[in-house]
Scaffold this active site. Structure first.
Site, PDB file in Angstrom:
ATOM      1  N   LEU A 148       0.828  -1.215   0.000  1.00  0.00           N
ATOM      2  CA  LEU A 148       0.000   0.000   0.000  1.00  0.00           C
ATOM      3  C   LEU A 148       0.854   1.254   0.000  1.00  0.00           C
ATOM      4  CD1 LEU A 148      -0.204   1.478   3.037  1.00  0.00           C
ATOM      5  CD2 LEU A 148      -1.585  -0.520   3.504  1.00  0.00           C
ATOM      6  N   ARG A 149       0.329   2.257  -0.672  1.00  0.00           N
ATOM      7  CA  ARG A 149       0.967   3.573  -0.696  1.00  0.00           C
ATOM      8  C   ARG A 149       0.216   4.470   0.262  1.00  0.00           C
ATOM      9  NH1 ARG A 149      -0.815   4.571  -6.564  1.00  0.00           N
ATOM     10  NH2 ARG A 149      -2.507   3.396  -5.634  1.00  0.00           N
ATOM     11  N   PHE A 262       6.709   7.129 -11.714  1.00  0.00           N
ATOM     12  CA  PHE A 262       7.952   7.076 -10.945  1.00  0.00           C
ATOM     13  C   PHE A 262       9.157   7.590 -11.723  1.00  0.00           C
ATOM     14  CE2 PHE A 262       7.758   5.626  -6.565  1.00  0.00           C
ATOM     15  CZ  PHE A 262       6.381   5.562  -6.453  1.00  0.00           C
ATOM     16  N   GLY A 266      13.115  15.300  -9.174  1.00  0.00           N
ATOM     17  CA  GLY A 266      12.922  16.349  -8.180  1.00  0.00           C
ATOM     18  C   GLY A 266      13.872  16.137  -7.019  1.00  0.00           C
ATOM     19  N   GLY A 270      11.470   9.845  -0.172  1.00  0.00           N
ATOM     20  CA  GLY A 270      11.632   9.805   1.285  1.00  0.00           C
ATOM     21  C   GLY A 270      10.537   8.930   1.842  1.00  0.00           C
ATOM     22  N   CYS A 273       9.344   4.155   4.082  1.00  0.00           N
ATOM     23  CA  CYS A 273       9.545   2.851   3.429  1.00  0.00           C
ATOM     24  C   CYS A 273      10.758   2.808   2.507  1.00  0.00           C
ATOM     25  CB  CYS A 273       8.293   2.479   2.651  1.00  0.00           C
ATOM     26  SG  CYS A 273       6.833   2.436   3.690  1.00  0.00           S
TER      27      CYS A 273
HETATM   28  C1  UGA Z   1       5.994   3.000  -1.101  1.00  0.00           C
HETATM   29  C2  UGA Z   1       5.599   2.080  -2.274  1.00  0.00           C
HETATM   30  O1  UGA Z   1       5.195   2.866  -3.389  1.00  0.00           O
HETATM   31  C3  UGA Z   1       4.465   1.157  -1.862  1.00  0.00           C
HETATM   32  O2  UGA Z   1       4.166   0.259  -2.917  1.00  0.00           O
HETATM   33  C4  UGA Z   1       4.905   0.372  -0.626  1.00  0.00           C
HETATM   34  O3  UGA Z   1       3.887  -0.503  -0.170  1.00  0.00           O
HETATM   35  C5  UGA Z   1       5.249   1.350   0.479  1.00  0.00           C
HETATM   36  O4  UGA Z   1       6.306   2.209   0.042  1.00  0.00           O
HETATM   37  C6  UGA Z   1       5.673   0.558   1.682  1.00  0.00           C
HETATM   38  O5  UGA Z   1       6.736  -0.078   1.608  1.00  0.00           O
HETATM   39  O6  UGA Z   1       4.943   0.495   2.659  1.00  0.00           O
HETATM   40  P1  UGA Z   1       4.988   5.250  -0.083  1.00  0.00           P
HETATM   41  O7  UGA Z   1       6.160   5.250   0.846  1.00  0.00           O
HETATM   42  O8  UGA Z   1       3.638   5.542   0.432  1.00  0.00           O
HETATM   43  O9  UGA Z   1       4.879   3.839  -0.832  1.00  0.00           O
HETATM   44  O10 UGA Z   1       5.340   6.361  -1.166  1.00  0.00           O
HETATM   45  P2  UGA Z   1       5.513   6.436  -2.743  1.00  0.00           P
HETATM   46  O11 UGA Z   1       4.273   6.883  -3.367  1.00  0.00           O
HETATM   47  O12 UGA Z   1       6.145   5.205  -3.268  1.00  0.00           O
HETATM   48  O13 UGA Z   1       6.578   7.614  -2.834  1.00  0.00           O
HETATM   49  C7  UGA Z   1       7.866   7.470  -2.246  1.00  0.00           C
HETATM   50  C8  UGA Z   1       8.710   8.679  -2.448  1.00  0.00           C
HETATM   51  O14 UGA Z   1       9.154   8.751  -3.798  1.00  0.00           O
HETATM   52  C9  UGA Z   1       8.025  10.012  -2.145  1.00  0.00           C
HETATM   53  O15 UGA Z   1       8.914  10.815  -1.392  1.00  0.00           O
HETATM   54  C10 UGA Z   1       7.792  10.596  -3.516  1.00  0.00           C
HETATM   55  O16 UGA Z   1       7.782  11.999  -3.488  1.00  0.00           O
HETATM   56  C11 UGA Z   1       8.984  10.065  -4.283  1.00  0.00           C
HETATM   57  N1  UGA Z   1       8.765  10.011  -5.738  1.00  0.00           N
HETATM   58  C12 UGA Z   1       7.800   9.201  -6.246  1.00  0.00           C
HETATM   59  C13 UGA Z   1       9.540  10.779  -6.580  1.00  0.00           C
HETATM   60  O17 UGA Z   1      10.442  11.524  -6.130  1.00  0.00           O
HETATM   61  N2  UGA Z   1       9.312  10.716  -7.918  1.00  0.00           N
HETATM   62  C14 UGA Z   1       8.365   9.928  -8.451  1.00  0.00           C
HETATM   63  O18 UGA Z   1       8.220   9.914  -9.695  1.00  0.00           O
HETATM   64  C15 UGA Z   1       7.583   9.151  -7.603  1.00  0.00           C
END
Ligand code: UGA
Length: 447
Positions: A148-149, A262, A266, A270, A273
């Site tokens: 989950l996100r 993804f 930027g 963070g 996870c």
């Molecule tokens: C992440 C995974 O996407 C989930 O599938 C997983 O279940 C979860 O970790 C977990 O291990 O519990 P989450 O931490 O909620 O989910 O956040 P993401 O949406 O994955 O984003 C992570 C980071 O990457 C954020 O800081 C976001 O700003 C950054 N990001 C994301 C970017 O810098 N660029 C992108 O294109 C996408």
């Protein structure tokens, strides 16, 4: 089915509520009394869209309860473990203290035939250790990682992309080696029943051994982190060649094998996870004598951290070479939008670094200020966006909330600041519109 969920953080609270929404009976257990009190009153202890509705519906149905007493889990036949596995305080590996404690307490309430289903993210090998520990009690261990996100947790729990279930498999030399044991088959059937609505809706259900199930989780997060760092590495190259990484990402994304998601360049990833999971994965690979297989993840981590410094240097440049005593409006504190989570937040790291250079930093965020105050009390906060912008020498956007992407007009912002300079740390603003309103626009990996 009667289900218990041990650990009621983002993962567990959502899981318990989601289980009742699909017809099961669930009890959520957590050691944190404040959290249990809130959940029992139908309030989410953190910002998660849709969770409160789900909680309130579950509580009203009488099928959802919360407790601090593990004995209340005794009636359940399936016990999900959803406790946190943070980074060790003095190392890179995962800290399994909460998991150990939860299992120790569970041992006092489980009955022969029960299933203990791990959802927490763990180092590969943990499920097999737990299985050895619980076998004398007649309990089968299953590993069922969650994907989950934050911000989409309800949807991701009720209708996930895939369900992965790691079960005991035969270890003999015979032809059945690697196939689920009788206990494994039975456990997979129980999990099919738990997730019946999603499976009927077409969600793929994959039965594997323990190690594969554990690895699916960390491999997925490692891949996502690598994808983000890949495009951020391209941003570094774009910066010296005059290319625009956002156009590059658009063009790459049209290749279906790559995909646009993804590839948002930027200030990087963070949260609770991705950063800790890739570090724990490397630490585990080293323990297993295969550190070299994952050494690229160190580079992924390093690229990610470099981008924060880049945003800081752009703010310094925007201020003419120094931010000392200059007013900096930082828009964003959460690690991503639709969340109040500030764990390992790139946004707060950028704000802190600017403050370290002597800037007069004011941080605003639509949801995360209370949490940010707790972890970064040295920073100044302002709930009102206009007040944050007042007299700013530079505006630094570090979390791509809609309030800033769409809600903030460059003309209106221009009427508040003392200098029209904006650093777009998430490449989320309409650069042309901001330039047209007289702003100096600094993107990440953009000319
Ligand atoms: C992440 C995974 O996407 C989930 O599938 C997983 O279940 C979860 O970790 C977990 O291990 O519990 P989450 O931490 O909620 O989910 O956040 P993401 O949406 O994955 O984003 C992570 C980071 O990457 C954020 O800081 C976001 O700003 C950054 N990001 C994301 C970017 O810098 N660029 C992108 O294109 C996408």
């Amino acid at each position: 089915m009667r289900i218990s969920v041990i650990g009621c953080g983002y993962l567990g609270a959502v899981h318990a509520a989601a289980m009742t929404s699909i017809g099961h009976e669930a009890i959520g257990i957590d050691v944190d009394e404040g959290r249990i009190r809130l959940l029992s009153g139908g309030e989410a202890p953190f910002f998660e869209p849709g969770l409160e509705d789900l909680l309130q519906a579950g509580l009203a149905s009488g099928r959802l309860r919360f407790s601090t007493d593990m004995r209340d889990a005794a009636d359940a036949a399936v016990h999900f473990i959803a406790v946190g596995t943070p980074q060790q305080r003095d190392g890179q590996g995962a800290d399994l203290e909460h998991l150990d404690r939860a299992v120790e307490q569970l041992c006092g309430v489980v009955k022969p035939g029960d299933l203990v289903v791990g959802k927490s993210t763990v180092p590969v090998g943990t499920a097999a250790d737990l299985a050895d520990r619980l076998a004398p009690l007649g309990v089968t261990v299953v590993w069922n990682p969650e994907f989950l996100r934050e911000g989409w947790a309800v949807k991701d729990t009720v209708s996930p992309d895939r369900i992965v279930v790691g079960v005991p498999v035969s270890s003999g030399e015979e032809i059945s080696r690697g196939a689920p044991t009788a206990d494994g088959l039975r456990a997979a059937d129980v999990l099919r029943e738990v997730y019946a609505p999603a499976i009927e809706g077409g969600t793929p259900f994959l039965v594997t051994d323990y190690a594969t199930a554990e690895l699916v989780k960390v491999a997925a997060n490692a891949f996502l982190a690598t994808k983000v760092s890949f495009i951020n590495a391209m941003a570094e190259i774009a910066e010296i060649t005059g290319a625009d990484v956002t156009r590059l990402a658009d063009a790459l994304g049209h290749d279906e094998r790559i995909g646009r998601r993804f590839l948002g360049a930027g200030i990087g990833f963070g949260g609770g996870c991705l950063p800790k999971d890739i570090r724990a994965f490397v630490a585990r690979a080293e323990e297993l004598g295969r550190g070299s297989a994952l050494s690229f993840l160190r580079e992924v981590d390093a690229i990610n951290l470099r981008r924060r410094e880049r945003a800081v240097s752009l703010a310094v440049r925007a201020c003419g070479g120094s931010v000392y005593e200059r007013r900096v409006a930082v828009l964003g504190a959460a690690f991503k939008p639709h969340s109040d989570d500030v764990r390992d937040s790139p946004a707060l790291d950028v704000a802190s670094r600017l403050r370290g250079l002597g800037a007069r930093v004011t941080v605003t965020d639509p949801a995360a200020i209370d949490n940010a105050r707790r972890t970064h009390p040295q920073l100044d906060y302002e709930t009102d966006l206009d007040s944050t912008l007042n007299d700013a020498d530079v505006v630094v956007v570090v979390t791509e909330w809609d309030e800033y992407r769409r809600g903030l007009s460059p003309e209106h912002a221009a009427s508040l600041v003392s200098a029209r300079a904006v650093v777009d740390g998430r490449n989320c603003l309409d650069a042309a519109a901001w330039r047209a309103a007289g702003w100096k626009y600094y993107g990440m990996g953009r000319p």
